[in-house]
Write an enzyme that holds these catalytic residues in place. Structure first.
Site, PDB file in Angstrom:
ATOM      1  N   HIS A   1       2.534   3.144  -9.041  1.00  0.00           N
ATOM      2  CA  HIS A   1       2.396   1.704  -9.299  1.00  0.00           C
ATOM      3  C   HIS A   1       3.631   1.178 -10.034  1.00  0.00           C
ATOM      4  CE1 HIS A   1      -1.563   1.967  -7.698  1.00  0.00           C
ATOM      5  NE2 HIS A   1      -2.069   2.650  -8.707  1.00  0.00           N
TER       6      HIS A   1
ATOM      7  N   LEU B   1      11.126 -21.008  -4.398  1.00  0.00           N
ATOM      8  CA  LEU B   1      10.289 -19.909  -3.902  1.00  0.00           C
ATOM      9  C   LEU B   1       9.045 -19.823  -4.775  1.00  0.00           C
ATOM     10  CD1 LEU B   1       9.679 -17.166  -2.431  1.00  0.00           C
ATOM     11  CD2 LEU B   1      11.168 -16.058  -4.132  1.00  0.00           C
TER      12      LEU B   1
ATOM     13  N   ASP C   1       0.836  -1.207   0.000  1.00  0.00           N
ATOM     14  CA  ASP C   1       0.000   0.000   0.000  1.00  0.00           C
ATOM     15  C   ASP C   1       0.873   1.259   0.000  1.00  0.00           C
ATOM     16  OD1 ASP C   1      -2.387   1.350  -0.105  1.00  0.00           O
ATOM     17  OD2 ASP C   1      -2.768   1.270   2.053  1.00  0.00           O
TER      18      ASP C   1
HETATM   19  C1  IPE Z   1      -5.461  -2.833  -0.326  1.00  0.00           C
HETATM   20  O1  IPE Z   1      -5.143  -1.493  -0.495  1.00  0.00           O
HETATM   21  C2  IPE Z   1      -5.430  -3.559  -1.633  1.00  0.00           C
HETATM   22  C3  IPE Z   1      -4.123  -3.737  -2.248  1.00  0.00           C
HETATM   23  C4  IPE Z   1      -2.965  -3.406  -1.738  1.00  0.00           C
HETATM   24  C5  IPE Z   1      -4.147  -4.369  -3.536  1.00  0.00           C
HETATM   25  P1  IPE Z   1      -6.265  -0.360  -0.713  1.00  0.00           P
HETATM   26  O2  IPE Z   1      -5.512   0.910  -0.847  1.00  0.00           O
HETATM   27  O3  IPE Z   1      -7.154  -0.745  -1.818  1.00  0.00           O
HETATM   28  O4  IPE Z   1      -7.091  -0.420   0.652  1.00  0.00           O
HETATM   29  P2  IPE Z   1      -7.966   0.690   1.381  1.00  0.00           P
HETATM   30  O5  IPE Z   1      -8.994   1.148   0.391  1.00  0.00           O
HETATM   31  O6  IPE Z   1      -7.051   1.802   1.782  1.00  0.00           O
HETATM   32  O7  IPE Z   1      -8.540  -0.003   2.569  1.00  0.00           O
HETATM   33  C1  IPE Z   2      -1.581   0.074  -3.408  1.00  0.00           C
HETATM   34  O1  IPE Z   2      -1.332   1.441  -3.441  1.00  0.00           O
HETATM   35  C2  IPE Z   2      -1.703  -0.518  -4.778  1.00  0.00           C
HETATM   36  C3  IPE Z   2      -3.070  -0.976  -5.126  1.00  0.00           C
HETATM   37  C4  IPE Z   2      -4.113  -0.935  -4.359  1.00  0.00           C
HETATM   38  C5  IPE Z   2      -3.226  -1.505  -6.467  1.00  0.00           C
HETATM   39  P1  IPE Z   2      -2.518   2.478  -3.499  1.00  0.00           P
HETATM   40  O2  IPE Z   2      -2.827   2.764  -4.927  1.00  0.00           O
HETATM   41  O3  IPE Z   2      -3.668   2.029  -2.689  1.00  0.00           O
HETATM   42  O4  IPE Z   2      -1.828   3.731  -2.848  1.00  0.00           O
HETATM   43  P2  IPE Z   2      -2.487   4.790  -1.849  1.00  0.00           P
HETATM   44  O5  IPE Z   2      -3.057   4.011  -0.704  1.00  0.00           O
HETATM   45  O6  IPE Z   2      -3.540   5.532  -2.617  1.00  0.00           O
HETATM   46  O7  IPE Z   2      -1.340   5.658  -1.441  1.00  0.00           O
HETATM   47 MG    MG Z   3      -4.146   2.288  -0.738  1.00  0.00          MG
END
Ligand code: IPE
Ligand code: IPE
Ligand code: MG
Length: 231
Positions: A33, A127, A16
């Site tokens: 990303h 792995l 995240d």
């Molecule tokens: C969780 O992150 C999903 C992934 C890392 C793929 P999100 O960014 O989607 O989660 P919330 O919305 O903050 O809970």
């Molecule tokens: C996690 O990073 C990646 C996915 C959920 C695909 P985010 O895109 O949720 O990044 P933030 O939470 O907005 O910073």
């Molecule tokens: Mg996120």
């Protein structure tokens, strides 16, 4: 630095913070990303180095469809490019790639790239990397129960559910790490994490590196897992 004696057999990571990483730099979210893919690559190297057997990456949740079409397509493009480039880490370093979650709604080219790399790496046993794609913990449980109903079950036991989940061939996750400082699970491996150790470092996923990985392993080895018993 103290020696790492005990590593998780199955590490699971909620990657995240990609969006915030990009926004803080005045860049579109997709750039975050893209950097996140580099962090996956570093983490796979760390897993090999420290002898982790299974590592699951939460890459796209059942709720992430709520994001803009542009961001979603950007994520799919990055994954497809990453797994299908010629010198990809899975083929180069003999790492098995598998996935959990429902692949049906993904674009055909991403699905076929996944099928191809899974097939090519299926016999590697050092792995295993598991990508959670269109994965939701609740969805996993519901699909497992429906499979059992289809097979004529009227009543189920915990073991029946465990062996019908997408993770049926994997050990339960020992250690779940979520980056970016959010202290929640966001519908990840709900049934499987009953006794997982949890860790929420503040680092944003694109910045995650070997140093953070080692720190996480140090945290894990200090944990006393009791599974309801006494130590
Ligand atoms: C969780 O992150 C999903 C992934 C890392 C793929 P999100 O960014 O989607 O989660 P919330 O919305 O903050 O809970
Ligand atoms: C996690 O990073 C990646 C996915 C959920 C695909 P985010 O895109 O949720 O990044 P933030 O939470 O907005 O910073
Ligand atoms: Mg996120």
């Amino acid at each position: 630095m103290a020696k790492i004696k005990k590593v998780p057999k199955h590490l699971a990571i909620i990657m995240d913070g990609n969006g915030r990483w990009a926004t803080r730099r005045g860049l579109p979210r997709t750039f975050g990303h893209k950097e996140g893919i580099k962090a996956i690559e570093r983490t796979i190297d760390s897993c090999l180095k420290h002898g982790i057997k299974y590592c699951t990456f939460f890459a796209f949740s059942t709720e992430n469809w709520k994001r803009s079409k542009e961001e979603i397509e950007g994520i799919f493009d990055l994954i497809r490019t990453y797994i299908s480039k010629e010198d990809n880490i899975f083929l180069k370093k003999h790492v098995k790639l598998s996935s959990i979650g429902v692949l049906d709604p993904f674009p055909e080219d991403l699905k076929s790239a996944l099928i191809d790399i899974k097939e090519k790496t299926k016999d590697y046993d050092k792995l295993e990397i598991i990508f959670a794609l269109n994965y939701g913990g609740r969805d996993d449980i519901v699909r497992a129960v429906n499979k059992l109903i289809d097979n004529g079950y009227k009543k189920v036991e915990e073991g029946d559910i465990l062996s019908s989940l997408d993770t049926c061939s994997l050990p339960e996750p020992d250690f779940i790490v979520r980056t970016s400082g959010e202290n929640r699970i966001s519908n990840f491996l709900l049934f499987q994490m009953a006794y997982s150790e949890l860790y929420f470092p503040k680092v944003l996923w694109p910045d995650f590196n070997e140093r953070h990985f080692v720190k996480a392993l140090m945290v894990y080895q200090k944990r006393k897992r009791r599974f309801g018993g006494l130590s």
